[in-house]
Scaffold this motif. Structure first.
Motif, PDB file in Angstrom:
ATOM      1  N   LEU A  62       0.850  -1.183   0.000  1.00  0.00           N
ATOM      2  CA  LEU A  62       0.000   0.000   0.000  1.00  0.00           C
ATOM      3  C   LEU A  62       0.887   1.236   0.000  1.00  0.00           C
ATOM      4  CD1 LEU A  62      -2.378  -1.140   2.832  1.00  0.00           C
ATOM      5  CD2 LEU A  62      -3.079  -0.767   0.505  1.00  0.00           C
ATOM      6  N   ARG A  63       0.347   2.336  -0.450  1.00  0.00           N
ATOM      7  CA  ARG A  63       1.071   3.606  -0.419  1.00  0.00           C
ATOM      8  C   ARG A  63       0.303   4.535   0.508  1.00  0.00           C
ATOM      9  NH1 ARG A  63       6.171   5.026  -1.522  1.00  0.00           N
ATOM     10  NH2 ARG A  63       6.330   7.086  -2.417  1.00  0.00           N
ATOM     11  N   ILE A  64       0.876   4.777   1.699  1.00  0.00           N
ATOM     12  CA  ILE A  64       0.239   5.640   2.687  1.00  0.00           C
ATOM     13  C   ILE A  64       1.223   6.723   3.060  1.00  0.00           C
ATOM     14  CG2 ILE A  64      -0.730   5.770   5.009  1.00  0.00           C
ATOM     15  CD1 ILE A  64      -1.659   2.914   4.708  1.00  0.00           C
ATOM     16  N   LEU A  65       0.840   7.987   2.834  1.00  0.00           N
ATOM     17  CA  LEU A  65       1.663   9.151   3.166  1.00  0.00           C
ATOM     18  C   LEU A  65       3.077   9.032   2.595  1.00  0.00           C
ATOM     19  CD1 LEU A  65       0.511   9.733   6.829  1.00  0.00           C
ATOM     20  CD2 LEU A  65       0.030  11.189   4.882  1.00  0.00           C
ATOM     21  N   ASN A  66       3.165   8.734   1.310  1.00  0.00           N
ATOM     22  CA  ASN A  66       4.436   8.603   0.581  1.00  0.00           C
ATOM     23  C   ASN A  66       5.349   7.537   1.167  1.00  0.00           C
ATOM     24  OD1 ASN A  66       3.691  10.633  -1.198  1.00  0.00           O
ATOM     25  ND2 ASN A  66       4.542  12.224   0.101  1.00  0.00           N
ATOM     26  N   THR A  67       4.770   6.501   1.746  1.00  0.00           N
ATOM     27  CA  THR A  67       5.550   5.413   2.326  1.00  0.00           C
ATOM     28  C   THR A  67       4.972   4.084   1.852  1.00  0.00           C
ATOM     29  OG1 THR A  67       5.866   6.774   4.287  1.00  0.00           O
ATOM     30  CG2 THR A  67       6.443   4.453   4.472  1.00  0.00           C
ATOM     31  N   ASN A  68       5.816   3.151   1.492  1.00  0.00           N
ATOM     32  CA  ASN A  68       5.357   1.812   1.131  1.00  0.00           C
ATOM     33  C   ASN A  68       5.020   1.048   2.398  1.00  0.00           C
ATOM     34  OD1 ASN A  68       5.759   2.272  -1.600  1.00  0.00           O
ATOM     35  ND2 ASN A  68       7.843   1.518  -1.530  1.00  0.00           N
ATOM     36  N   VAL A  69       3.802   0.497   2.451  1.00  0.00           N
ATOM     37  CA  VAL A  69       3.314  -0.209   3.625  1.00  0.00           C
ATOM     38  C   VAL A  69       3.038  -1.647   3.230  1.00  0.00           C
ATOM     39  CG1 VAL A  69       1.440  -0.319   5.307  1.00  0.00           C
ATOM     40  CG2 VAL A  69       2.345   1.881   4.619  1.00  0.00           C
ATOM     41  N   ASP A  70       3.476  -2.587   4.064  1.00  0.00           N
ATOM     42  CA  ASP A  70       3.291  -4.013   3.800  1.00  0.00           C
ATOM     43  C   ASP A  70       1.834  -4.393   4.000  1.00  0.00           C
ATOM     44  OD1 ASP A  70       3.786  -6.688   3.314  1.00  0.00           O
ATOM     45  OD2 ASP A  70       4.384  -7.096   5.388  1.00  0.00           O
ATOM     46  N   VAL A 116       5.233   4.336   8.701  1.00  0.00           N
ATOM     47  CA  VAL A 116       5.240   5.764   8.402  1.00  0.00           C
ATOM     48  C   VAL A 116       5.977   6.486   9.523  1.00  0.00           C
ATOM     49  CG1 VAL A 116       3.807   7.800   8.028  1.00  0.00           C
ATOM     50  CG2 VAL A 116       3.058   5.583   7.175  1.00  0.00           C
ATOM     51  N   LYS A 117       6.933   7.316   9.164  1.00  0.00           N
ATOM     52  CA  LYS A 117       7.731   8.010  10.173  1.00  0.00           C
ATOM     53  C   LYS A 117       6.856   9.012  10.906  1.00  0.00           C
ATOM     54  CE  LYS A 117      12.348   9.662  10.726  1.00  0.00           C
ATOM     55  NZ  LYS A 117      13.623   9.855  10.094  1.00  0.00           N
ATOM     56  N   GLY A 118       6.887   8.961  12.231  1.00  0.00           N
ATOM     57  CA  GLY A 118       6.069   9.842  13.049  1.00  0.00           C
ATOM     58  C   GLY A 118       4.841   9.155  13.614  1.00  0.00           C
ATOM     59  N   CYS A 127       3.724  15.574  13.581  1.00  0.00           N
ATOM     60  CA  CYS A 127       4.619  15.620  12.431  1.00  0.00           C
ATOM     61  C   CYS A 127       4.710  14.232  11.815  1.00  0.00           C
ATOM     62  CB  CYS A 127       6.006  16.088  12.854  1.00  0.00           C
ATOM     63  SG  CYS A 127       6.050  17.758  13.457  1.00  0.00           S
ATOM     64  N   LEU A 128       4.694  14.165  10.498  1.00  0.00           N
ATOM     65  CA  LEU A 128       4.717  12.895   9.792  1.00  0.00           C
ATOM     66  C   LEU A 128       5.773  12.914   8.689  1.00  0.00           C
ATOM     67  CD1 LEU A 128       0.899  12.443   9.405  1.00  0.00           C
ATOM     68  CD2 LEU A 128       2.359  11.223  10.986  1.00  0.00           C
ATOM     69  N   SER A 129       6.308  11.767   8.392  1.00  0.00           N
ATOM     70  CA  SER A 129       7.275  11.473   7.328  1.00  0.00           C
ATOM     71  C   SER A 129       8.411  12.493   7.261  1.00  0.00           C
ATOM     72  CB  SER A 129       6.564  11.302   5.983  1.00  0.00           C
ATOM     73  OG  SER A 129       5.911  12.488   5.606  1.00  0.00           O
ATOM     74  N   ASN A 130       8.592  13.208   6.169  1.00  0.00           N
ATOM     75  CA  ASN A 130       9.759  14.082   6.042  1.00  0.00           C
ATOM     76  C   ASN A 130       9.629  15.341   6.896  1.00  0.00           C
ATOM     77  OD1 ASN A 130       7.757  15.264   4.590  1.00  0.00           O
ATOM     78  ND2 ASN A 130       8.994  15.646   2.768  1.00  0.00           N
ATOM     79  N   GLN A 131       8.437  15.633   7.381  1.00  0.00           N
ATOM     80  CA  GLN A 131       8.243  16.779   8.271  1.00  0.00           C
ATOM     81  C   GLN A 131       8.986  16.577   9.598  1.00  0.00           C
ATOM     82  OE1 GLN A 131       4.115  17.421   9.140  1.00  0.00           O
ATOM     83  NE2 GLN A 131       4.382  19.604   9.452  1.00  0.00           N
ATOM     84  N   VAL A 132       9.115  15.329  10.048  1.00  0.00           N
ATOM     85  CA  VAL A 132       9.846  15.014  11.275  1.00  0.00           C
ATOM     86  C   VAL A 132      11.317  15.401  11.112  1.00  0.00           C
ATOM     87  CG1 VAL A 132      10.571  13.138  12.806  1.00  0.00           C
ATOM     88  CG2 VAL A 132       8.281  13.146  11.887  1.00  0.00           C
ATOM     89  N   ASP A 133      11.916  15.016   9.997  1.00  0.00           N
ATOM     90  CA  ASP A 133      13.322  15.347   9.745  1.00  0.00           C
ATOM     91  C   ASP A 133      13.538  16.857   9.663  1.00  0.00           C
ATOM     92  OD1 ASP A 133      13.973  12.652   9.630  1.00  0.00           O
ATOM     93  OD2 ASP A 133      13.541  12.538   7.485  1.00  0.00           O
TER      94      ASP A 133
END
Length: 174
Positions: free
Chosen positions: A35-43, A55-57, A120-126
């Motif tokens: 799956l593609r959730i918030l620009n992240t590949n999910v199993d 998903v980061k965050g 904060c999620l995904s690249n926003q955390v960085d």
């Protein structure tokens, strides 16, 4: 969609060549392996809360709360979710305040720049971590200087550990 459990057991429990194999076969035309959730590949083979933790965050507790607030069963596999269920989970994760998730659940409480509380999620955390470090370096705080110099920040001993990349030992005079 049917989940079938196959048990293959050898001829006898007492022989040393017994094979115990349990496999989980997932089929159906509506099952998605990725799956593609918030620009992240999910199993898609793992259960929903554990799948969205990629998903980061998103942590363990927020993943379970998001499933609960979105009305998705936490025991389902992520590949069996419909598009509207995925959208509901994304909405809960991206705007948890609207779904009555308490503020202490969020990972960015009282942002130093604007004072807001947010998730904060995904690249926003960085980006937020980089901004915080730049702010500490700019105000010449102790933590910022340690980051700037590449030293340990959290009070660890540095006399004998963490010498990777530096000279080790004592040089003799001749």
């Amino acid at each position: 969609l049917k989940l079938q459990f196959l048990y293959l057991i050898g001829p006898s429990q007492h022989t040393p060549t017994t094979h115990h194999i349990m496999s989980l076969t997932m089929g159906g035309e509506d099952f998605q392996h990725m799956l593609r959730i918030l620009n992240t590949n999910v199993d898609g083979k793992s259960k929903v809360p554990f799948a969205i933790r990629v998903v980061k965050g998103v942590g363990r507790r927020l993943a379970f709360v998001a499933c609960q607030r979105a009305g998705v069963d936490a025991n389902r596999r992520a590949g069996t979710l419909a598009n509207d269920e995925v959208e509901r989970i994304v909405q809960v994760i991206s705007k948890p305040e609207e779904y009555k998730v308490p503020t202490w659940f969020l990972n960015r409480i009282r942002d130093p720049k604007d004072g807001t509380t947010m998730q904060c999620l995904s690249n926003q955390v960085d980006n937020k971590i980089r901004e915080d470090l730049e702010r500490l370096k700019k105000m010449r705080a102790h933590r910022g200087l340690r980051h700037l110099w590449g030293l340990r920040v959290r009070g660890q001993h540095t006399k004998t550990t963490g010498r990777r990349g530096r000279t080790v030992g004592v040089s003799k005079k001749k």
